[in-house]
Design an enzyme around this catalytic site. Structure first.
Site, PDB file in Angstrom:
ATOM      1  N   GLY A 107       0.765  -1.324  -0.126  1.00  0.00           N
ATOM      2  CA  GLY A 107       0.091  -0.028   0.063  1.00  0.00           C
ATOM      3  C   GLY A 107       0.865   1.183   0.024  1.00  0.00           C
ATOM      4  N   GLY A 108       2.230   1.072   0.166  1.00  0.00           N
ATOM      5  CA  GLY A 108       2.899   2.090   0.182  1.00  0.00           C
ATOM      6  C   GLY A 108       3.191   2.680  -1.548  1.00  0.00           C
ATOM      7  N   CYS A 118      14.066 -11.346   7.197  1.00  0.00           N
ATOM      8  CA  CYS A 118      12.540 -11.583   6.707  1.00  0.00           C
ATOM      9  C   CYS A 118      12.531 -11.896   5.398  1.00  0.00           C
ATOM     10  CB  CYS A 118      11.787 -10.246   7.177  1.00  0.00           C
ATOM     11  SG  CYS A 118      10.056 -10.381   6.423  1.00  0.00           S
ATOM     12  N   GLY A 163       8.146  -3.562  -5.005  1.00  0.00           N
ATOM     13  CA  GLY A 163       8.739  -2.391  -5.362  1.00  0.00           C
ATOM     14  C   GLY A 163      10.188  -1.959  -5.052  1.00  0.00           C
ATOM     15  N   CYS A 170       9.393  -2.336  11.450  1.00  0.00           N
ATOM     16  CA  CYS A 170       7.880  -2.489  11.067  1.00  0.00           C
ATOM     17  C   CYS A 170       7.218  -2.866  12.122  1.00  0.00           C
ATOM     18  CB  CYS A 170       7.746  -3.241   9.834  1.00  0.00           C
ATOM     19  SG  CYS A 170       8.309  -5.254   9.862  1.00  0.00           S
TER      20      CYS A 170
END
Length: 345
Positions: free
Chosen positions: A9-10, A87, A111, A183
């Site tokens: 969503g970024g 991760c 992205g 995060c």
């Protein structure tokens, strides 16, 4: 191609999805839930804006086992981990690639600002054109299989141009701020997080100088990292953290100029462009942190680890961080920093 794109969503993932669709691919967005702060709603809104389907993949258990547990144990052991590096291959890309394989996708995309190439039978990462946003440093642990599935459309673009174009298209993601914190610790209070997670407090201990003499008291080992200057107290001159000793509960400080190292030891090697090497020496350039410039070095392979000598001293070589080795813009291999060599006066 039928492409599964990791969609947060970024700005970056939203515009990457837009580009893929514009190129004529069949695109489906996927949000990987890794913890309670994963913003699925933002990803859903981005998918609607781009006009693509959206699925949700639950990787919370894997994230706890493979990322959070290592993050905590590394900090307690006096290391400074980068959880994104762990991760990416073990949770995020693992979940995306598994879903893509099971559901007939041709490729996986994100992205990230980098590109994937193949040469002499090996896949590897090449740095993105936008030097300020190049993310090759955090992708070095991806497997050959994961890299073979990966297509990164933002490699040749600049962040500023992407933001401008996304705004012109009316994407809300164009207004999204850069995420700087870890995060799963959105308030950036990693000390409180570690205390809550381990159900313990980390006691005060001694500050030592390079000669091992006590020069003050620290507030708990997990509050410090190699290279740190701020928050140490007054010593009459600038001081830097050069070593953490969890067994003795001490933090060694050195004056300015002595926070540089001439060598380091690296383990947990993962080879990309360079085929796996067990012995011998090569010359390359290395980054010891995300924002650092590549530094020329000589690497001697010793089986499952390597000794690295810097041609010029490097500041704040930090155990637990990544060392990523380059041939020009291409990632040769990477490893985890175990420790630094002699501090130069």
């Amino acid at each position: 191609m039928k492409i599964l794109i990791g969609l947060s969503g970024g700005l970056d993932s939203t515009y990457a999805a837009h580009l893929l669709k514009e190129q004529g691919h069949e695109v489906i967005g996927a949000s990987v839930i890794m913890h309670e702060y994963t913003d699925v709603k933002a990803a859903e809104e981005a998918a609607i804006a781009v006009g693509i389907p959206h699925v949700v993949l639950d990787a919370r258990e894997a994230f706890r086992e493979r990322v959070i547990s290592r993050f905590v144990s590394d900090y307690v052991a006096g290391r400074t981990p980068n959880p994104c590096v762990i991760c990416n291959p073990t949770v995020k890309f693992a979940a995306l690639c598994e879903y893509a394989e099971e559901n007939g996708f041709d490729a996986v995309s994100t992205g990230h600002y980098a590109s994937v190439l193949k040469e002499k039978g090996r896949y590897f990462i090449r740095r993105g054109d936008d030097g300020a946003k190049d993310q090759s440093y955090v992708l070095w642990r991806l497997t050959q299989e994961q890299l073979s599935m990966l297509y990164l459309p933002l490699a040749g673009m600049k962040k500023s141009d992407i933001r401008e174009q996304a705004a012109a298209l009316g994407y809300r993601a164009a207004e999204a701020k850069e995420s700087q914190e870890i995060c799963f610790i959105p308030d950036d209070d990693y000390v409180g997080y570690l205390e809550r997670t381990t159900n313990q407090t980390f006691p005060e201990g001694d500050f030592l100088n390079a000669q091992g003499e006590v020069i003050g008291r620290h507030k708990g080992l997990i509050r410090y990292t190699v290279g740190q200057r701020k928050g140490l107290g007054a010593f009459g001159r600038p001081m830097f953290v050069s070593r953490l000793d969890p067994e003795a509960n001490t933090v060694t400080l050195v004056p300015a100029g002595q926070e540089f190292s001439t060598s380091m030891r690296v383990s947990d090697l993962r080879f990309l462009k360079l085929p796996p090497v067990l012995e011998g020496s090569i010359e390359a350039a290395v980054k010891v942190r995300y924002s650092a410039k590549p530094t020329p070095c000589r690497i001697t392979f010793l089986g499952d680890c390597a000794e690295v000598s810097f041609l010029t001293p490097v500041r704040a070589v930090t155990p637990g961080q990544s060392a990523v080795f380059y041939d020009g813009n291409d990632v040769l291999f990477g490893g985890m920093i175990d420790g630094s060599g002699q501090i130069t006066p």
